[in-house]
Design an enzyme around this catalytic site. Structure first.
Site, PDB file in Angstrom:
ATOM      1  CG  HIS A 327      -2.178  -0.804   1.002  1.00  0.00           C
ATOM      2  ND1 HIS A 327      -2.224  -2.154   1.272  1.00  0.00           N
ATOM      3  CD2 HIS A 327      -3.421  -0.473   0.538  1.00  0.00           C
ATOM      4  CE1 HIS A 327      -3.438  -2.611   0.995  1.00  0.00           C
ATOM      5  NE2 HIS A 327      -4.182  -1.616   0.544  1.00  0.00           N
ATOM      6  N   GLY A 328       2.049   1.214   0.495  1.00  0.00           N
ATOM      7  CA  GLY A 328       2.846   2.428   0.499  1.00  0.00           C
ATOM      8  C   GLY A 328       4.193   2.231   1.145  1.00  0.00           C
TER       9      GLY A 328
END
Length: 478
Positions: A327-328
């Site tokens: 996700h990041g």
């Protein structure tokens, strides 16, 4: 280009749909492929060349990865080719998405010893996490013999770059759509009639609810730690829990509806996740296409639950560590992934992953699951770990300070009404799921909802878009 921009709603989407409707049926894939690259180029610019380069490598490798039962000597060559192509795909993702994060950690260690290290600053290509996973699914499914490689570059380009799912999913595994690519559906008007209500539902979720809650959520998460209160922390956490759901599920509804209008059946991505009674069930209902991807290409190859409890727990931890990191490139996402990994392991170890039978137990477990998920979203949204822990600490200690002036100003009467209306999602039953019901059901309640969404809802959403109150989808950043 965003699904909720005037350029898309009033020019691009109608043009694509008219072209698919009036031009020969066998032109569909070409129209979708070319239109999708134009769609991507308007937002990604030169990064379109990166997408095309990845497509060329994976398309060229496809035929050589097909199993040949008459030539077992090719097995080792196929295996090494698969490893090479997957390594290429992952290297693109690692460089563009994680180089900055990695160099930041190296620079931090260098400073401890008085040294210096440059930090890489690379722009993140839109949708890179999604099209990387599509490429990996393509080559792995071919290698496993689940589907043959595509020989037609237009069909391949349609699968990888299809604009409904290119920027933020759902993640479509190759074997889910391979049989649809050569099909040229004759009932094109029926597809548009079935897909538009689903698209309209997603537009309403995004423009009416998610974007309206965004300023209030931003105000809460912009509050300085020393000014954070019990009320602000809970308002921000619950507001973001709702904003993220309506934003991302809204995008997924729009993508599925667009795909249907083009003649494709894209996989479902949400099934009322906030109605779950366990965290395990939550992950069967939230971002379902991502969960299925990790199950098929990471969890099962690691051994799944076949090697005993210890290896099962290890595999769950690995999967959710990767889920968070996917996700990041930030420690907040890593901690969020590990947090959910801990919860799933705890549920499996204690037997709490099974659904309770009595109504009282189900209500209690549903409340507990929702609270645990809300705490997790604080890590997901917070700018750093320190802020996240401060906010969670304030959520655990009641006070009577109330809201700050800035948060009160952001919580207008209109947003308060929408917040209270959005809270209804916490109390809805697990079934039926609105999206599929709206798309295909012929019951009177479904027809009534369909008319309401396509008249009042779409009109109000269009007004909001026209006045420029829309914002980018949250999952564009991933």
């Amino acid at each position: 280009m965003s699904f909720v921009s005037p350029l898309f709603l009033w020019y691009f989407m109608p043009a694509i749909l008219v072209a698919v409707l009036v031009l020969p049926r066998n032109w569909r894939n070409g129209i979708v492929a070319v239109g999708s690259l134009v769609f991507y180029a308007t937002g990604a610019g030169a990064f379109t060349l990166l997408l095309l380069a990845c497509m060329v490598v994976n398309f060229a490798a496809g035929p050589a990865l097909e199993p040949d039962p008459w030539n077992t000597h090719l097995q080792a060559r196929r295996r090494w080719l698969l490893i090479g192509v997957v390594a290429f795909d992952l290297s693109i993702l690692l460089v563009w998405k994680y180089a900055g994060f990695a160099t930041e950690q190296i620079a931090w260690f260098a400073q401890l010893f008085g040294g210096d290290f440059p930090i890489a600053e690379l722009a993140l290509p839109i949708g890179i996490s999604f099209f990387t996973f599509h490429h990996i699914s393509y080559v792995v499914d071919i290698y496993r013999g689940e589907r043959p490689a595509l020989r037609n570059p237009v069909s391949f380009g349609t699968y990888i770059s299809m604009f409904p799912q290119l920027a933020a999913g759902p993640i479509v595994r190759y074997h889910e759509i391979a049989d649809q690519l050569p099909q040229q559906r004759s009932h094109r008007l029926d597809d548009i009639a079935a897909g538009f209500p689903r698209f309209a539902l997603g537009l309403c979720k995004k423009a009416v609810i998610a974007d309206s809650l965004a300023p209030m959520v931003d105000a809460c998460f912009s509050t300085p730690p020393e000014d954070m209160t019990f009320a602000i922390a809970w308002l921000g956490a619950i507001g973001y829990t709702l904003q993220l759901y309506f934003d991302f599920s809204g995008y997924s509804d729009m993508a599925i509806g667009l795909g249907r209008m083009l003649g494709f059946r894209l996989p479902e991505n949400f099934a009322r996740p906030y109605s779950s009674v366990t965290v395990t069930e939550f992950w069967r209902r939230w971002h379902m296409s991502l969960s299925r991807w990790f199950r098929d290409y990471v969890y099962i190859p690691l051994g799944g639950n076949r090697g005993g409890a210890a290896k099962t727990y290890r595999n769950l931890w690995i999967v959710f560590l990767l889920t968070g990191f996917w996700h990041g490139a930030a420690w907040t996402y890593v901690v969020w992934g590990l947090y959910h990994g801990v919860l799933l392991v705890a549920e499996r170890a204690t037997g709490w992953d099974a659904s309770p039978r009595t109504t009282g137990a189900r209500v209690g477990r549903r409340v507990l699951t929702l609270v645990l998920v809300v705490f997790g979203w604080v890590f997901f949204r917070a700018p750093d770990l320190g802020y996240a822990f401060t906010m969670i600490g304030d959520m655990l200690v009641p006070d009577f300070t109330g809201l700050s002036d800035v948060v009160e100003a952001a919580l207008t009467n209109q947003r308060l009404v929408l917040l209270l209306a959005a809270l209804a999602v916490f109390f809805l039953p697990a079934y039926p799921v609105t999206g599929p019901l709206l798309e295909s059901a012929r019951t009177k309640p479904a027809a009534t909802l369909r008319v309401a969404v396509m008249t009042v809802g779409v009109f109000y959403a269009a007004v909001l878009v026209a006045t420029g109150t829309f914002s980018p989808f949250l999952y564009y950043q991933f």
